[in-house]
Design an enzyme around this catalytic site. Sequence first.
Site, PDB file in Angstrom:
ATOM      1  CE  LYS A 170      -3.013   2.911   2.631  1.00  0.00           C
ATOM      2  NZ  LYS A 170      -3.449   3.302   3.978  1.00  0.00           N
ATOM      3  N   GLY A 231      -7.716   9.293  10.350  1.00  0.00           N
ATOM      4  CA  GLY A 231      -7.950   9.368  11.790  1.00  0.00           C
ATOM      5  C   GLY A 231      -9.023  10.354  12.222  1.00  0.00           C
ATOM      6  CB  ALA A 257      -8.074   7.699   5.320  1.00  0.00           C
ATOM      7  N   GLY A 258     -10.702   7.887   7.296  1.00  0.00           N
ATOM      8  CA  GLY A 258     -11.803   8.776   7.644  1.00  0.00           C
ATOM      9  C   GLY A 258     -13.072   8.111   8.121  1.00  0.00           C
ATOM     10  CG  ASN A 279      -5.231   1.360  12.471  1.00  0.00           C
ATOM     11  OD1 ASN A 279      -4.032   1.487  12.343  1.00  0.00           O
ATOM     12  ND2 ASN A 279      -5.721   0.798  13.559  1.00  0.00           N
ATOM     13  CB  THR A 280      -8.316   5.731  13.814  1.00  0.00           C
ATOM     14  OG1 THR A 280      -6.987   5.955  13.339  1.00  0.00           O
ATOM     15  CG2 THR A 280      -8.522   6.522  15.092  1.00  0.00           C
TER      16      THR A 280
END
Length: 327
Positions: A170, A231, A257-258, A279-280
């Site tokens: 990635k 994040g 993301a987001g 992830n977050t």
Amino acid sequence: MNITINGEPRDLPNAATVAAMLKQLGIESGKVAVERNLEIVPKSAFTNTVLAEGDKIEIVHFIGGGNADPMNQDTFTVAGKSYQSRLLVGTGKYKDFEETARAIEASGAEIVTVAVRRVNLSDPTKPMLVDYVSPKKYTYLPNTAGCYTADDAVRTLRLAREAGGWKLVKLEVLGDQKTLYPDVVETLKAAELLIKEGFDVMVYTTDDPIMAKRLEDIGCCAIMPLAAPIGSGLGIQNPVNIRIIVEQAKVPVLVDAGVGTASDAAIAMELGCDGVLMNTAIAAAKDPIKMARAMKLSIEAGRLAYLAGRMPRKMYADPSSPLAGLI
């Protein structure tokens, strides 16, 4: 003989080899990649590569940075390999590796992203991610988190390939620390170099359909537009652009993301995305294990809703019960 290892000056015996250095440091050679003066040292050459005065050495490994329902035959394919789970997860921000492993198991993910970082020389026996999340069970997806130039990103992924043999990677090249938005110019440059070197590149980019198409045209195997800043947990900010990217792409499109909660993931799937990477949203939840399970279910529900085809939107009410035969 004085050399520098991971930025720290070290005094080693003269004529020491890479293998001898790793043994002296207490580092298992099979779990790391070694770079000497910006050149990767193949594992097969560890015992024959003699170190010299002033050498600069980097020793890296993977850090944190499930199985799908066997009845689910709705797979997606990236770089020639099919996966049942459309949820990809990161391995950072958890309190420890044990929680990381439990969350990944609950998510049902088959692909996990991993960051490439220097080995801790002060405590080489410290547990590593591979001790908890086996690359034999999951597809490791090395990423370039924290890279702000094409050169740094390419160098990082060359080390990743040496450390584990993976060529599916990635790519993300960030523009600044405040927004963590992609630098699309450097991203394009890095992608071209990596593809020429035989890497299969899944690329993090903006939600710009033109750039997404350009990255696909040069050979990226998956396009990963952001939903919102990394994040942030804001969810999909521009569903129209995401949908355009999906409609024009001939390779998998995964929102990256987001995402903040399960409904965000479901929306991404209802737009027709092939998957979601997060992830977050899981790691920062009050209960990461429960959130991982929620994300798994939301991905499945969103995908099923997309395949089912939603009802048309209407300006006015339309009764569900027939009007004929009213009393």
